[in-house]
Design an enzyme around this catalytic site. Structure first.
Site, short mmCIF file in Angstrom:
data_model
loop_
_atom_site.label_atom_id
_atom_site.label_comp_id
_atom_site.label_asym_id
_atom_site.label_seq_id
_atom_site.Cartn_x
_atom_site.Cartn_y
_atom_site.Cartn_z
N GLU A 215 -27.33 -22.73 30.84
CA GLU A 215 -27.96 -22.05 31.98
C GLU A 215 -29.09 -21.14 31.52
O GLU A 215 -28.87 -19.95 31.25
CB GLU A 215 -26.92 -21.22 32.74
N GLU A 303 -21.28 -28.07 35.66
CA GLU A 303 -20.38 -26.92 35.86
C GLU A 303 -20.44 -26.50 37.32
O GLU A 303 -21.52 -26.41 37.90
CB GLU A 303 -20.84 -25.75 34.96
C1 IDC Z 1 -17.74 -16.89 32.44
C2 IDC Z 1 -16.26 -16.93 32.15
C3 IDC Z 1 -15.76 -15.55 31.81
C4 IDC Z 1 -16.61 -14.98 30.69
C5 IDC Z 1 -18.08 -15.03 31.08
C6 IDC Z 1 -18.99 -14.51 29.97
O1 IDC Z 1 -15.58 -17.48 33.26
O2 IDC Z 1 -14.40 -15.60 31.43
O3 IDC Z 1 -16.23 -13.66 30.48
O4 IDC Z 1 -18.45 -16.34 31.37
O5 IDC Z 1 -18.82 -15.21 28.83
C7 IDC Z 1 -21.55 -19.52 34.52
C8 IDC Z 1 -21.52 -19.71 33.07
C9 IDC Z 1 -20.12 -19.51 32.51
C10 IDC Z 1 -19.41 -18.39 33.22
C11 IDC Z 1 -19.22 -18.80 34.67
C12 IDC Z 1 -18.46 -17.77 35.51
O6 IDC Z 1 -22.04 -20.95 32.66
O7 IDC Z 1 -20.22 -19.25 31.13
O8 IDC Z 1 -18.17 -18.22 32.62
N1 IDC Z 1 -20.54 -19.06 35.27
O9 IDC Z 1 -19.15 -16.56 35.52
N2 IDC Z 1 -22.58 -19.74 35.32
C13 IDC Z 1 -22.24 -19.39 36.57
C14 IDC Z 1 -20.93 -18.96 36.55
#
Ligand code: IDC
Length: 385
Positions: A215, A303
């Site tokens: 992302e 995702e």
């Molecule tokens: C989130 C995980 C969370 C972690 C965070 C930071 O769910 O446990 O603490 O990242 O590392 C994304 C991202 C994905 C995110 C997810 C939810 O690709 O890494 O995971 N998210 O926030 N994009 C939109 C949402």
């Protein structure tokens, strides 16, 4: 094993299962839990003794020599039943040119949740109806690949994950999971070296796809992402001329319209990433996706969540149904976030579940139950590769 021997073995296994002599693939149907299996650190050899689902091909060493110069995987690659995926007329298609729609689940960060990369777990996902697993490797978060993480350990997990996926009959996405690094060019040299090594090691696998930047965010432009992609694609192509490569898009992989207006040219089998979280993103964002699809852009939803964009909070199943409906209408593939027991609503396992395979309904969080129901009903109504 020759294909005919594989078919005979599969038939024999199916007959044994009918006769009640062989274990059926486990599914979270409320049935008693499958016996606990060895943790991920157990050797692949002990995993290999577990009977695969009846339609799973066995390794065929004679067909698949290790790529020259590459570190030989500990077991020979498996030729994948629907063959190598490619992109044709804006669609993901199989070796025979038939449109393919993949559904599945993403791991959480491999550095933090390595235990779910095991053969039994991937067999379980297949038995639920999944056809793809995404191996998410953070680059910049604590423990990430570019910030002091265990690079050798992470690469081993990816090699193991692709092999387990192949043996389970799943496609596997190798995800360079940029997030707080924002611009994919931040760790350009690390990305090049990583994809050079992985594509050499995995070139014999028919089931691998490469996602080169999860992302992009922080206000970076599509032209910056495109410049990054144009440096990474040739590195992968040198070792693996055919693999599907999925490129992130601006603003947390949502601005597919920018890629549609100025797509990458000169390379085949390129797709573009779109992500959504149903409790945050609704009709307006969906229209961006639909417009890009109508313009013929090949898009892969690598995702999504049915909760909010922070990976937590209440689920929005009504909005999720509208997203799934649109994705199914266009035959777009989609991968749910995330395979872990973390205490957040996007995690598909309950925090109390310490199993690493053999999950039952009771082990699944509400988003895990939603995912299981969605995957199993899609499997029963559609031709899952
Ligand atoms: C989130 C995980 C969370 C972690 C965070 C930071 O769910 O446990 O603490 O990242 O590392 C994304 C991202 C994905 C995110 C997810 C939810 O690709 O890494 O995971 N998210 O926030 N994009 C939109 C949402």
């Amino acid at each position: 094993m020759k294909p005919r021997t594989v078919r005979l073995a599969a038939l024999l296994l199916a007959l044994l299962m009918l006769a009640g002599c062989a274990p059926a693939p486990s599914s979270p149907t409320g049935a008693p839990a499958a016996p606990e299996t060895a943790p991920a650190s157990a050797s692949p050899t002990s995993m290999a003794s577990v009977a695969p689902p009846a339609d799973t091909p066995s390794p065929s060493p004679a067909d698949t020599p290790a790529p020259e110069g590459a570190e030989a995987p500990s077991e020979a690659p498996v030729h994948f039943p629907s063959g190598r995926l490619r992109v044709q007329d804006g669609r993901l298609v199989d070796a025979a040119g038939q449109p393919v729609q993949l559904r599945g689940v993403s791991t959480h960060g491999l550095a933090w949740f390595p235990q779910y990369v095991n053969q039994d777990c991937f067999n379980d996902l297949k038995s639920w109806g999944a056809s793809v697993v995404r191996l998410a490797m953070y680059t910049a978060e604590n423990g990430g690949y570019c910030v002091g993480g265990d690079q050798e350990g992470l690469k081993s997990l990816i090699r193991d994950g692709v092999r387990y996926a192949a043996e389970a009959g799943l496609y596997a996405i190798v995800d360079w999971h940029i997030l707080s690094d924002g611009d994919p060019n931040t760790y350009l040299e690390e990305a090049k070296a990583f994809f050079r090594e992985m594509s050499a090691d995995l070139a014999g696998y028919d089931n691998v796809l490469y996602e080169i930047c999860n992302e992009p965010n922080g206000g970076g432009t599509w032209s910056q992402i495109k410049a990054y992609a144009q440096q990474i694609i040739p590195v992968i192509r040198e070792n693996d001329p055919g693999a599907v490569i999925i490129v992130g898009t601006p603003n947390w992989s949502q601005r597919v319209n920018e890629a549609a207006a100025d797509p990458i040219t000169g390379w085949e089998n390129i797709m573009y990433t779109f992500h959504f979280y149903a409790a945050t993103h609704g009709a307006n964002i969906r229209q961006l996706l639909v417009n890009a699809l109508d313009a013929g852009l090949p898009v892969f939803v690598t995702e999504y969540g049915i909760c909010a964009a922070d990976g937590n909070g209440a689920l929005d199943e009504a909005q999720a149904a509208q997203w799934i409906d649109a994705l199914d209408r266009y035959g777009v593939s989609y991968v749910a976030w995330n395979l872990s027991n973390l205490n957040e609503s996007s995690a598909i396992l309950k925090p109390s579940c310490s199993k690493t395979s053999g999950f039952t309904t009771d082990d699944l969080s509400p988003s895990g139950q939603w995912l299981y129901n969605m995957l199993s009903s899609a499997q029963s109504t559609q031709n899952v590769p």
